[in-house]
Design an enzyme around this catalytic site. Structure first.
Site, short mmCIF file in Angstrom:
data_model
loop_
_atom_site.label_atom_id
_atom_site.label_comp_id
_atom_site.label_asym_id
_atom_site.label_seq_id
_atom_site.Cartn_x
_atom_site.Cartn_y
_atom_site.Cartn_z
N LYS A 17 0.84 -1.21 0.00
CA LYS A 17 0.00 0.00 0.00
C LYS A 17 0.87 1.26 0.00
O LYS A 17 0.56 2.23 -0.69
CB LYS A 17 -0.87 -0.04 1.26
N GLY A 352 24.11 2.35 14.91
CA GLY A 352 23.61 1.33 15.82
C GLY A 352 23.64 1.81 17.25
O GLY A 352 24.22 2.85 17.56
N CYS A 379 27.30 7.48 11.68
CA CYS A 379 26.90 7.65 13.07
C CYS A 379 27.77 6.79 13.99
O CYS A 379 28.93 7.13 14.19
CB CYS A 379 25.40 7.37 13.23
N LEU A 380 27.26 5.65 14.49
CA LEU A 380 28.12 4.79 15.31
C LEU A 380 29.37 4.40 14.52
O LEU A 380 30.47 4.30 15.07
CB LEU A 380 27.35 3.54 15.75
N GLY A 381 29.23 4.22 13.21
CA GLY A 381 30.36 3.86 12.35
C GLY A 381 31.42 4.95 12.31
O GLY A 381 32.60 4.69 12.06
N GLU A 403 29.00 5.35 26.02
CA GLU A 403 27.85 4.47 25.79
C GLU A 403 28.18 3.03 26.24
O GLU A 403 27.30 2.31 26.70
CB GLU A 403 27.48 4.46 24.30
N HIS A 513 23.16 10.96 9.47
CA HIS A 513 22.65 9.82 8.69
C HIS A 513 22.34 10.30 7.27
O HIS A 513 21.22 10.74 6.99
CB HIS A 513 21.36 9.28 9.32
N GLU A 515 21.69 8.70 4.70
CA GLU A 515 20.70 7.88 3.97
C GLU A 515 19.29 8.47 4.00
O GLU A 515 18.48 8.17 3.14
CB GLU A 515 20.68 6.45 4.52
N1 GLN Z 1 24.77 4.80 19.68
C1 GLN Z 1 25.32 5.99 19.16
C2 GLN Z 1 24.73 7.23 19.80
O1 GLN Z 1 23.70 7.15 20.39
C3 GLN Z 1 25.15 6.05 17.65
C4 GLN Z 1 23.72 6.13 17.23
C5 GLN Z 1 23.51 5.81 15.78
O2 GLN Z 1 24.36 5.21 15.14
N2 GLN Z 1 22.36 6.15 15.25
O3 GLN Z 1 25.30 8.29 19.72
#
Ligand code: GLN
Length: 538
Positions: A17, A352, A379-381, A403, A513, A515
């Site tokens: 949909k 992540g 981000c986490l990467g 973290e 991000h 993407e």
């Molecule tokens: N865990 C990391 C943070 O909170 C990265 C978050 C993410 O990759 N979206 O900053």
């Protein structure tokens, strides 16, 4: 005056949909109309941001910082337009605002009921989303007959009643199953589902029929007759090789004719030339590139939906097939990066949360850095690429993110407790803050450093990308990183946004991000550059 197209679903879920709605929107947009979209979700969650990605797929983030259902991502990718907070709402949000208004005395002591109060709130949100646009395509989540969906159906009926007949249209997406043993296509489920719609007071004007095999014209006529829609308003929707092919398929089915007729428009003529050639590049590409995609939620690829689509967009513009080599970060921990990443041309470490699989991701980054493979960390990467560099190049063995270790002596990734959000308001977050609603969300500006990959991709001057994270790269480590060869090439309000290694063919870590801003017609610049470098590195 805004024209409304309401898209409902029948028989069962997962009929596409969302893609059907986005495809109609794309065709109208390519015909020169100002089109917007709205997704109504019947679930009770107030905040899709706290729903598990394993259960619900990705959380999409809008430019204005709303965490939404992933369908909003499809909409943006199809119509290449920025949507916002007002383009997605849930039952939970509707009830909570009505109840809050009641608590504040806004209803002057009236008895609060589903009709009119809940339905009025729904209608107000639909009208607000449609305001100022030529068309608003409204997708109703769920399937007709669901108990939760009734107030939304009632709102659709009332909106139709309140407006001229030629400004609202109902499209029903349904299933026409093929029963192999009988060798027959069956119309009965569709007839029942349309009856259910009519019982609530909604007459469909068009049927979009999901089917595995071609619908013969006599069967289309039978559906039109029994469901009381025009003969030309039964649209076949077979399985497509790519979701981006769906608008082209709808066009071939003549979907715009009954839409034009219904809204009393002379003709609707979309310009689909570029779209068509991009789809051809997706279906029959000239080149191919193998991308190692390192992540944690690999059981459910839906949780990386926008990123997968963004890679595909870049591939479409490069006329290259994207082969994703799914690399489970925990498997890298057990078996080593070389074995799992293998001969992929480039490495991507996605965003992540949480500590699981982090060491495997760091190993993957080490592998990409030392073997000079194009690397994009999101981000986490990006945060982990800083940790990898500090530990293995600078020699700060204990470099960590708070973290994973709240009391680490080397908090290279840390928590800033105060910052200014997208609207310039001060936000406070502490270790004790709840997870929901305390992330840095939405779009923030950055300015690329001269001569960087970032500048090559985005051009000089200010650009914007979207965020969804809690932690930040600690600027206290900027000097030692830069002295040792990892350079900060983008900053936002003094926060570190982007790092690069100039002495590496292509190594970029981004806190944002990218993407979320990629669409078929306009791939994201940094993801495009990453894929291009991967392709050249084959
Ligand atoms: N865990 C990391 C943070 O909170 C990265 C978050 C993410 O990759 N979206 O900053």
């Amino acid at each position: 005056m805004t024209k409304y197209i309401f898209v409902t679903g029948g028989v069962l879920s997962s009929l596409g949909k969302g893609i059907s709605s986005a495809s109609i929107a794309a065709l109208l947009k390519q015909s020169g109309f100002d089109v917007s979209m709205l997704k109504i979700d019947p679930y009770l969650n107030v905040d899709p941001g706290t729903m598990s990605p394993l259960e619900h797929g990705e959380v999409f983030v809008t430019a204005d910082g709303a965490e939404t259902d992933l369908d909003i991502g499809h909409y943006e990718r199809f119509i290449g337009k920025t949507l916002g907070k007002g383009n997605n709402f849930t039952t939970g949000q509707v009830y909570s605002s009505v109840i809050q208004r009641e608590r504040e005395g806004g209803y002057l002591g009236q008895t609060i009921q589903v009709i009119p109060h809940i339905v009025d709130e729904i209608k107000a949100r639909v009208y607000a989303a449609g305001k100022g646009h030529d068309f608003l395509i409204v997708e109703l989540g769920g399937t007709v007959g669901d108990i939760e969906g009734l107030p939304f159906m009632e709102a659709v009926r009332e909106i139709r009643h309140e407006n001229p007949k030629t400004t609202t249209m109902n499209i029903h997406v349904t299933l026409v199953p093929y029963i192999a043993a009988a060798g027959e296509l069956k119309t009965k489920p569709t007839q029942h589902s349309v009856q259910e719609l009519r019982r609530i007071g909604i007459m469909p004007h068009m049927l979009i029929c999901r089917t595995e095999i071609k619908l013969p014209s006599d069967l289309k006529r039978k559906l039109a007759y029994s469901c009381d829609v025009d003969d030309d308003a039964v649209i076949e929707a077979g399985d497509a090789k790519s979701i981006y092919q769906v608008p082209m398929n709808f066009l071939k089915e003549g979907i715009l004719k009954p839409i034009a007729k219904h809204f009393e428009l002379k003709t609707i003529e979309p310009d689909m030339d570029q779209w068509d050639s991009l789809v051809k590049h997706i279906i029959a590409p000239k080149d191919e590139v193998n991308i190692a995609f390192v992540g944690k939620y690999l059981e459910l690829k839906e949780s990386y939906k926008s990123l997968i689509e963004a890679l595909l967009h870049a591939g479409a513009h490069l006329n290259a097939k994207i082969n994703i080599n799914w690399c489970d970060s925990e498997k890298i921990e057990q078996e080593g990066a070389a074995k799992i990443i293998g001969d992929s041309s480039c490495v991507l470490v996605a965003g992540g949360f949480g500590e699981r699989g982090v060491e495997g991701k760091i190993e993957a980054i080490h592998f990409a850095r030392t073997n000079k493979l194009p690397y994009l960390g999101i981000c986490l990467g990006m945060q982990l690429s800083i940790l990898e560099y500090l530990r293995n190049v600078v020699g700060i063995d204990d470099a960590n993110s708070v973290e994973f270790d709240k009391d680490t002596k080397e908090p290279a990734i840390y928590l800033i407790e105060q910052f200014l959000d997208t609207s310039g308001d001060e936000q406070i977050r502490t270790y004790e803050s709840p997870m929901g609603g305390t992330l840095r969300l939405g779009e923030y500006p950055f300015e690329p450093k001269k001569g960087s990959h970032l500048e090559k991709a985005y051009g000089s001057g200010i650009s914007y990308e979207r965020h969804r994270h809690r932690y930040e790269a600690n600027p206290a480590y900027k000097e030692v990183l830069e002295k040792n060869g990892m350079v900060v090439t983008g900053q936002s309000h003094g926060l570190i946004e982007v790092v690069e290694i100039p002495d590496h063919p292509w190594f970029v870590g981004v806190q944002f991000h990218p993407e979320f801003t990629s669409s078929l017609q306009k791939p994201n610049p940094i993801i495009f550059d990453f894929v291009k470098n991967g392709l050249e590195n084959r």
